[in-house]
Design a protein around this motif. Structure first.
Motif, short mmCIF file in Angstrom:
data_model
loop_
_atom_site.label_atom_id
_atom_site.label_comp_id
_atom_site.label_asym_id
_atom_site.label_seq_id
_atom_site.Cartn_x
_atom_site.Cartn_y
_atom_site.Cartn_z
N PRO A 197 0.94 -1.48 0.04
CA PRO A 197 0.00 -0.09 -0.06
C PRO A 197 0.68 1.36 -0.03
CG PRO A 197 -0.06 -1.01 2.14
CD PRO A 197 0.84 -1.81 1.33
N ARG A 198 0.35 2.44 -0.91
CA ARG A 198 1.10 3.47 -0.92
C ARG A 198 0.47 4.68 -0.32
NH1 ARG A 198 4.75 4.12 -5.71
NH2 ARG A 198 4.45 6.34 -5.17
N GLN A 199 0.96 5.64 0.13
CA GLN A 199 0.60 6.83 0.74
C GLN A 199 -0.18 7.92 -0.38
OE1 GLN A 199 4.28 8.40 2.31
NE2 GLN A 199 3.16 9.21 3.92
N LYS A 200 -1.55 8.17 -0.06
CA LYS A 200 -2.18 8.90 -1.12
C LYS A 200 -1.97 10.56 -0.81
CE LYS A 200 -4.50 5.46 -2.63
NZ LYS A 200 -3.72 4.40 -3.18
N VAL A 201 -2.16 11.08 -1.89
CA VAL A 201 -1.98 12.68 -1.80
C VAL A 201 -3.37 13.10 -1.39
CG1 VAL A 201 -1.28 14.89 -2.65
CG2 VAL A 201 -0.08 12.93 -2.95
N VAL A 202 -3.59 13.93 -0.49
CA VAL A 202 -4.98 14.37 -0.21
C VAL A 202 -4.89 15.95 0.03
CG1 VAL A 202 -6.76 14.55 1.51
CG2 VAL A 202 -5.27 12.50 1.33
N ARG A 203 -5.86 16.41 -0.91
CA ARG A 203 -6.01 18.07 -1.00
C ARG A 203 -6.78 18.54 0.14
NH1 ARG A 203 -8.58 21.70 -5.90
NH2 ARG A 203 -7.56 23.57 -5.16
N VAL A 204 -6.09 19.36 0.96
CA VAL A 204 -6.66 20.20 1.88
C VAL A 204 -7.41 21.46 1.38
CG1 VAL A 204 -6.34 21.18 4.06
CG2 VAL A 204 -4.96 19.13 3.23
N VAL A 205 -8.84 21.57 1.64
CA VAL A 205 -9.70 22.82 1.15
C VAL A 205 -9.22 23.97 1.81
CG1 VAL A 205 -11.81 23.88 0.91
CG2 VAL A 205 -11.39 21.10 0.41
N SER A 253 -6.11 25.32 1.72
CA SER A 253 -4.59 25.33 2.11
C SER A 253 -3.92 25.17 0.69
CB SER A 253 -4.38 24.27 3.00
OG SER A 253 -3.18 24.14 3.21
N ARG A 254 -2.52 25.82 0.76
CA ARG A 254 -1.89 25.70 -0.41
C ARG A 254 -0.97 24.55 -0.28
NH1 ARG A 254 1.63 31.11 -0.97
NH2 ARG A 254 2.05 30.13 -2.89
N ARG A 255 -1.03 23.74 0.66
CA ARG A 255 -0.29 22.57 0.74
C ARG A 255 -1.29 21.20 0.96
NH1 ARG A 255 5.33 23.16 2.67
NH2 ARG A 255 5.60 25.38 2.72
N ALA A 256 -0.89 20.12 0.09
CA ALA A 256 -1.51 18.96 0.01
C ALA A 256 -0.65 18.16 1.29
CB ALA A 256 -1.55 18.19 -0.96
N ARG A 257 -1.43 16.92 1.80
CA ARG A 257 -1.12 15.88 2.90
C ARG A 257 -1.01 14.73 2.25
NH1 ARG A 257 -4.67 17.92 8.32
NH2 ARG A 257 -3.58 20.10 8.31
N LEU A 258 -0.21 14.08 2.98
CA LEU A 258 -0.08 12.66 2.53
C LEU A 258 -0.84 11.62 3.71
CD1 LEU A 258 3.88 12.17 1.61
CD2 LEU A 258 1.96 11.96 0.12
N THR A 259 -1.35 10.68 3.36
CA THR A 259 -1.94 10.04 4.40
C THR A 259 -0.78 9.15 5.14
OG1 THR A 259 -1.92 8.13 2.63
CG2 THR A 259 -3.72 9.28 2.89
N PRO A 260 -1.14 9.05 6.30
CA PRO A 260 0.07 8.33 7.16
C PRO A 260 0.50 6.85 6.78
CG PRO A 260 -2.00 8.89 8.67
CD PRO A 260 -2.39 9.07 7.22
N VAL A 261 1.78 6.81 7.05
CA VAL A 261 2.32 5.36 6.76
C VAL A 261 1.87 4.46 7.70
CG1 VAL A 261 4.45 4.05 6.45
CG2 VAL A 261 4.28 6.46 5.58
N ALA A 262 1.48 3.22 7.27
CA ALA A 262 1.04 2.06 8.31
C ALA A 262 2.12 2.09 9.04
CB ALA A 262 0.68 0.85 7.20
N GLY A 263 1.79 1.93 10.43
CA GLY A 263 2.69 1.46 11.63
C GLY A 263 3.51 2.58 11.99
N THR A 264 2.90 3.92 11.75
CA THR A 264 3.70 4.93 12.29
C THR A 264 2.78 5.83 13.43
OG1 THR A 264 2.82 6.36 10.39
CG2 THR A 264 5.11 5.20 10.32
N ASP A 265 3.28 6.46 14.06
CA ASP A 265 2.48 7.17 15.17
C ASP A 265 2.31 8.73 14.50
OD1 ASP A 265 1.00 8.11 17.27
OD2 ASP A 265 2.73 8.20 18.57
N THR A 266 1.06 9.37 14.27
CA THR A 266 1.01 10.60 14.03
C THR A 266 0.80 11.60 14.98
OG1 THR A 266 -1.25 10.21 13.53
CG2 THR A 266 0.22 9.66 11.71
#
Length: 67
Positions: free
Chosen positions: A10-18, A20-33
Motif C-alpha cells: 500500500p502506498r501513501q495517497k496525496v490528499v488535497r486540503v480545502v 490550504s496551499r499544501r497537500a497532505r500525505l496519508t499516514p504510513v502504516a505502522g507509524t504514530d502521527t
C-alpha cells in the motif's frame, strides 16, 4: 542504485486540503502521527554552555542596532 519497492504494497495517497496551499500525505502504516507522544522530556532553554564569563550579563542586555 535501483529502487526495490514492492508493487503490491500500500502506498501513501496525496490528499488535497480545502483552503490550504499544501497537500497532505496519508499516514504510513505502522507509524504514530501524534506529535505529543514523540518527545516526553521537557525542553531545556538553550543558553551558554560552560562557565559564565565576566561580561556575559552586559552582552545579554545589549540590544543590537537595527538598520
Amino acid at each position: 542504485m535501483t529502487d526495490q519497492r514492492d508493487p503490491d504494497a500500500p502506498r501513501q495517497k496525496v490528499v488535497r486540503v480545502v483552503g490550504s496551499r499544501r497537500a497532505r500525505l496519508t499516514p504510513v502504516a505502522g507509524t504514530d502521527t501524534d506529535p505529543e507522544r514523540v518527545s516526553k522530556e521537557p525542553r531545556r532553554p538553550k543558553g551558554p554552555k560552560g562557565p559564565k564569563g565576566p561580561n556575559d550579563d552586559q552582552l545579554m542586555q545589549d540590544v543590537p542596532p537595527h538598520y
